[in-house]
Design a protein around this motif. Structure first.
Motif, PDB file in Angstrom:
ATOM      1  N   GLN A 110      45.048  53.356  32.716  1.00 50.40           N
ATOM      2  CA  GLN A 110      43.828  52.551  32.717  1.00 50.40           C
ATOM      3  C   GLN A 110      43.780  51.731  31.436  1.00 50.40           C
ATOM      4  OE1 GLN A 110      41.351  52.380  35.083  1.00 50.40           O
ATOM      5  NE2 GLN A 110      40.214  50.905  33.868  1.00 50.40           N
ATOM      6  N   LYS A 132      46.400  49.511  35.319  1.00 45.08           N
ATOM      7  CA  LYS A 132      45.302  49.162  36.220  1.00 45.08           C
ATOM      8  C   LYS A 132      44.037  48.892  35.413  1.00 45.08           C
ATOM      9  CE  LYS A 132      43.846  53.930  37.209  1.00 45.08           C
ATOM     10  NZ  LYS A 132      42.457  53.884  36.732  1.00 45.08           N
ATOM     11  N   HIS A 176      40.911  48.773  37.568  1.00 46.30           N
ATOM     12  CA  HIS A 176      39.914  49.423  38.425  1.00 46.30           C
ATOM     13  C   HIS A 176      39.910  50.924  38.146  1.00 46.30           C
ATOM     14  CE1 HIS A 176      40.649  45.699  40.688  1.00 46.30           C
ATOM     15  NE2 HIS A 176      39.398  45.840  41.091  1.00 46.30           N
ATOM     16  N   SER A 180      39.168  53.185  40.517  1.00 43.78           N
ATOM     17  CA  SER A 180      39.879  53.711  41.675  1.00 43.78           C
ATOM     18  C   SER A 180      41.254  53.073  41.740  1.00 43.78           C
ATOM     19  CB  SER A 180      39.122  53.394  42.968  1.00 43.78           C
ATOM     20  OG  SER A 180      39.953  53.682  44.084  1.00 43.78           O
ATOM     21  N   GLU A 229      41.746  50.556  44.498  1.00 43.43           N
ATOM     22  CA  GLU A 229      41.152  49.220  44.362  1.00 43.43           C
ATOM     23  C   GLU A 229      42.082  48.273  43.606  1.00 43.43           C
ATOM     24  OE1 GLU A 229      38.191  48.106  45.691  1.00 43.43           O
ATOM     25  OE2 GLU A 229      38.103  50.040  46.711  1.00 43.43           O
ATOM     26  N   ASP A 230      43.101  48.833  42.952  1.00 43.88           N
ATOM     27  CA  ASP A 230      44.059  48.017  42.218  1.00 43.88           C
ATOM     28  C   ASP A 230      45.172  47.597  43.174  1.00 43.88           C
ATOM     29  OD1 ASP A 230      45.103  47.279  39.310  1.00 43.88           O
ATOM     30  OD2 ASP A 230      46.796  47.956  40.531  1.00 43.88           O
ATOM     31  N   CYS A 243      38.001  58.224  37.383  1.00 38.27           N
ATOM     32  CA  CYS A 243      39.166  57.664  38.087  1.00 38.27           C
ATOM     33  C   CYS A 243      39.724  58.597  39.158  1.00 38.27           C
ATOM     34  CB  CYS A 243      40.241  57.272  37.076  1.00 38.27           C
ATOM     35  SG  CYS A 243      39.698  55.915  35.995  1.00 38.27           S
ATOM     36  N   GLN A 256      37.139  58.628  42.191  1.00 38.75           N
ATOM     37  CA  GLN A 256      37.098  57.346  42.903  1.00 38.75           C
ATOM     38  C   GLN A 256      38.402  57.093  43.658  1.00 38.75           C
ATOM     39  OE1 GLN A 256      35.410  53.937  40.840  1.00 38.75           O
ATOM     40  NE2 GLN A 256      34.215  55.296  39.532  1.00 38.75           N
ATOM     41  N   THR A 257      39.532  57.494  43.064  1.00 33.46           N
ATOM     42  CA  THR A 257      40.813  57.355  43.758  1.00 33.46           C
ATOM     43  C   THR A 257      40.853  58.253  44.984  1.00 33.46           C
ATOM     44  OG1 THR A 257      41.937  56.762  41.705  1.00 33.46           O
ATOM     45  CG2 THR A 257      43.319  57.600  43.497  1.00 33.46           C
TER      46      THR A 257
END
Length: 180
Positions: free
Chosen positions: A52, A76, A78, A80, A83-84, A109, A112-113
């Protein structure tokens, strides 16, 4: 549902230089993530790692990078991973139904992932002893939310033994020192 090596991908989320020291039980999290990466390599499970905002949070910690082998480390922005676009494309290219997640921070993270993967119809397993947040309250809230969403919470040894499937194989003998 069993975690099967031929159906799994391991995702290691944001185990970075500036995040790790702030986490609960960072040594445990790193040690178990190392075991997961070594086991994934031995059992033919592909792995993806993320960072991140690496310019601000630093690179993946050396202890993890050392055992990551050929696994790509994807930057990344995002929270999640799904979302990337770069990560999502790399994950989908693996063509695996099951996602085994480890990393930081659990309540941001990782959760959300996991939710993004569930939305896409994947079977998701979060490795509780290889996942961390800054506070225990955040970790517990994350695990409760994940369970409510249909994510299975597992431990490192559960993953390793399910990937192996049986004793007496060359892979079992190779991984035995990691689980003793």
């Amino acid at each position: 549902m069993l975690i099967r090596a031929e159906e799994s991908a391991l995702v290691v989320i944001d185990m970075q230089e500036r995040l790790v020291p702030a986490m609960q039980a960072p040594a445990r999290t790193i040690a178990n993530t190392r075991r997961l990466l070594q086991s994934a390599h031995c059992t033919g499970v592909p792995a993806l790692l993320t960072e991140q905002y690496p310019q601000g949070l630093g690179a993946t910690v050396p202890e993890i990078k050392k055992v990551a082998g050929p696994a790509p480390i994807l930057p990344k922005m995002h929270f999640s991973c799904m979302e990337d676009p770069g990560f999502a494309e790399a994950f989908r290219a693996l063509d695996r139904q099951q996602a085994v997640l480890a990393g930081m921070e659990a309540h941001i993270c990782v959760v959300q992932t996991a939710e993004g993967l569930v939305e896409e119809g994947h079977d998701v397993f979060v490795v509780s002893d290889a996942t961390a947040s800054r506070t225990l309250e955040s970790e517990h809230a994350c695990l409760e939310r994940l369970r409510a969403s249909g994510v299975t919470v597992v431990t490192t040894e559960m993953v390793i033994f399910e990937w192996l499937g049986r004793a007496g194989t060359a892979e079992f003998k190779e991984l035995l020192p990691l689980i003793k």
